[in-house]
Design a protein around this motif. Structure first.
Motif, PDB file in Angstrom:
ATOM      1  N   SER A  33       0.826  -1.212   0.000  1.00  0.00           N
ATOM      2  CA  SER A  33       0.000   0.000   0.000  1.00  0.00           C
ATOM      3  C   SER A  33       0.857   1.258   0.000  1.00  0.00           C
ATOM      4  O   SER A  33       0.454   2.283  -0.540  1.00  0.00           O
ATOM      5  N   ALA A  34       2.041   1.182   0.576  1.00  0.00           N
ATOM      6  CA  ALA A  34       2.950   2.328   0.570  1.00  0.00           C
ATOM      7  C   ALA A  34       3.837   2.355  -0.668  1.00  0.00           C
ATOM      8  O   ALA A  34       4.562   3.318  -0.882  1.00  0.00           O
ATOM      9  N   ASP A  35       3.774   1.292  -1.482  1.00  0.00           N
ATOM     10  CA  ASP A  35       4.621   1.162  -2.679  1.00  0.00           C
ATOM     11  C   ASP A  35       6.076   1.511  -2.337  1.00  0.00           C
ATOM     12  O   ASP A  35       6.694   2.375  -2.943  1.00  0.00           O
ATOM     13  N   GLN A  40      13.120   2.180   1.751  1.00  0.00           N
ATOM     14  CA  GLN A  40      11.989   2.210   2.680  1.00  0.00           C
ATOM     15  C   GLN A  40      11.682   0.799   3.179  1.00  0.00           C
ATOM     16  O   GLN A  40      11.357   0.599   4.345  1.00  0.00           O
ATOM     17  N   LEU A  41      11.791  -0.175   2.276  1.00  0.00           N
ATOM     18  CA  LEU A  41      11.530  -1.566   2.635  1.00  0.00           C
ATOM     19  C   LEU A  41      12.481  -2.031   3.736  1.00  0.00           C
ATOM     20  O   LEU A  41      12.053  -2.619   4.724  1.00  0.00           O
ATOM     21  N   GLU A  42      13.753  -1.762   3.558  1.00  0.00           N
ATOM     22  CA  GLU A  42      14.742  -2.183   4.552  1.00  0.00           C
ATOM     23  C   GLU A  42      14.497  -1.503   5.896  1.00  0.00           C
ATOM     24  O   GLU A  42      14.573  -2.147   6.945  1.00  0.00           O
ATOM     25  N   LEU A  63      11.450 -12.040   3.471  1.00  0.00           N
ATOM     26  CA  LEU A  63      10.382 -11.168   2.985  1.00  0.00           C
ATOM     27  C   LEU A  63      10.935 -10.120   2.025  1.00  0.00           C
ATOM     28  O   LEU A  63      10.322  -9.824   0.993  1.00  0.00           O
ATOM     29  N   SER A  64      12.095  -9.567   2.345  1.00  0.00           N
ATOM     30  CA  SER A  64      12.727  -8.577   1.486  1.00  0.00           C
ATOM     31  C   SER A  64      13.077  -9.169   0.118  1.00  0.00           C
ATOM     32  O   SER A  64      12.804  -8.564  -0.923  1.00  0.00           O
ATOM     33  N   LYS A  65      13.667 -10.340   0.138  1.00  0.00           N
ATOM     34  CA  LYS A  65      14.031 -11.001  -1.118  1.00  0.00           C
ATOM     35  C   LYS A  65      12.789 -11.318  -1.943  1.00  0.00           C
ATOM     36  O   LYS A  65      12.769 -11.103  -3.155  1.00  0.00           O
ATOM     37  N   PHE A  66      11.736 -11.803  -1.289  1.00  0.00           N
ATOM     38  CA  PHE A  66      10.493 -12.127  -1.986  1.00  0.00           C
ATOM     39  C   PHE A  66       9.893 -10.869  -2.611  1.00  0.00           C
ATOM     40  O   PHE A  66       9.467 -10.881  -3.764  1.00  0.00           O
ATOM     41  N   TRP A  67       9.850  -9.757  -1.856  1.00  0.00           N
ATOM     42  CA  TRP A  67       9.293  -8.507  -2.371  1.00  0.00           C
ATOM     43  C   TRP A  67      10.091  -8.007  -3.572  1.00  0.00           C
ATOM     44  O   TRP A  67       9.524  -7.585  -4.570  1.00  0.00           O
ATOM     45  N   LYS A  71       7.684  -7.861  -6.720  1.00  0.00           N
ATOM     46  CA  LYS A  71       6.994  -6.590  -6.477  1.00  0.00           C
ATOM     47  C   LYS A  71       5.997  -6.264  -7.575  1.00  0.00           C
ATOM     48  O   LYS A  71       4.842  -5.931  -7.305  1.00  0.00           O
ATOM     49  N   SER A  72       6.396  -6.361  -8.825  1.00  0.00           N
ATOM     50  CA  SER A  72       5.495  -5.971  -9.914  1.00  0.00           C
ATOM     51  C   SER A  72       4.274  -6.882  -9.988  1.00  0.00           C
ATOM     52  O   SER A  72       3.150  -6.417 -10.201  1.00  0.00           O
ATOM     53  N   LYS A  73       4.451  -8.179  -9.772  1.00  0.00           N
ATOM     54  CA  LYS A  73       3.321  -9.113  -9.800  1.00  0.00           C
ATOM     55  C   LYS A  73       2.342  -8.819  -8.658  1.00  0.00           C
ATOM     56  O   LYS A  73       1.123  -8.871  -8.854  1.00  0.00           O
ATOM     57  N   ILE A  74       2.874  -8.533  -7.491  1.00  0.00           N
ATOM     58  CA  ILE A  74       2.020  -8.251  -6.333  1.00  0.00           C
ATOM     59  C   ILE A  74       1.240  -6.963  -6.570  1.00  0.00           C
ATOM     60  O   ILE A  74       0.033  -6.903  -6.338  1.00  0.00           O
ATOM     61  N   ARG A  75       1.905  -5.922  -7.051  1.00  0.00           N
ATOM     62  CA  ARG A  75       1.229  -4.641  -7.316  1.00  0.00           C
ATOM     63  C   ARG A  75       0.135  -4.822  -8.371  1.00  0.00           C
ATOM     64  O   ARG A  75      -0.968  -4.317  -8.213  1.00  0.00           O
ATOM     65  N   GLU A  76       0.434  -5.542  -9.461  1.00  0.00           N
ATOM     66  CA  GLU A  76      -0.569  -5.775 -10.507  1.00  0.00           C
ATOM     67  C   GLU A  76      -1.773  -6.518  -9.954  1.00  0.00           C
ATOM     68  O   GLU A  76      -2.920  -6.198 -10.275  1.00  0.00           O
TER      69      GLU A  76
END
Length: 125
Positions: A33-35, A40-42, A63-67, A71-76
């Protein structure tokens, strides 16, 4: 490999697994939600490791590695779930002018009317 490193850090009870799943869901919801960019993630994940009921440092790394990888798939996916899928089919407008009224001050009062027709994408009217 990453899947085992997350779950090996907790006991194997169903309750613990569901708790971890809930925490991960909330973490990803906040991140998405914060994109968040990677800095910022770290910072966010570091704060989560210090928080009571948060994630461990090892879980944060996973979690960081997964994001970063997805990231693009999750956002879409989130965007497609939040869209109504309606599209604008037609726009019409008109200006109505009153020509008769009991009160003289209401004659010639203009009123604008805008009509928007919405419909599902790809469906006939």
């Amino acid at each position: 490999m990453a899947r085992f490193s997350v779950f090996s850090l907790i006991s194997s009870t169903w309750h613990d697994c569901m708790g971890l799943l809930a925490v991960c869901g909330l973490v990803f919801q906040s991140i998405a939600s914060a994109d968040m960019d990677f800095n910022q993630l770290e910072a966010f994940l570091t704060a989560q490791t210090k928080k009571q009921g948060g994630v461990s440092a090892e879980q944060a790394a996973v979690l960081s590695k997964f994001w970063k990888n997805h990231k693009s798939k999750i956002r879409e996916s989130l965007i497609s779930q939040s869209r109504w899928d309606n599209s604008l089919r037609n726009v019409s407008w008109r200006v109505d002018l009153k020509t008769q009224s009991r009160h003289a001050d209401q004659v010639s009062a203009a009123v604008g009317v805008v009509e928007l027709e919405l419909g599902k994408t790809g469906k006939a009217r």
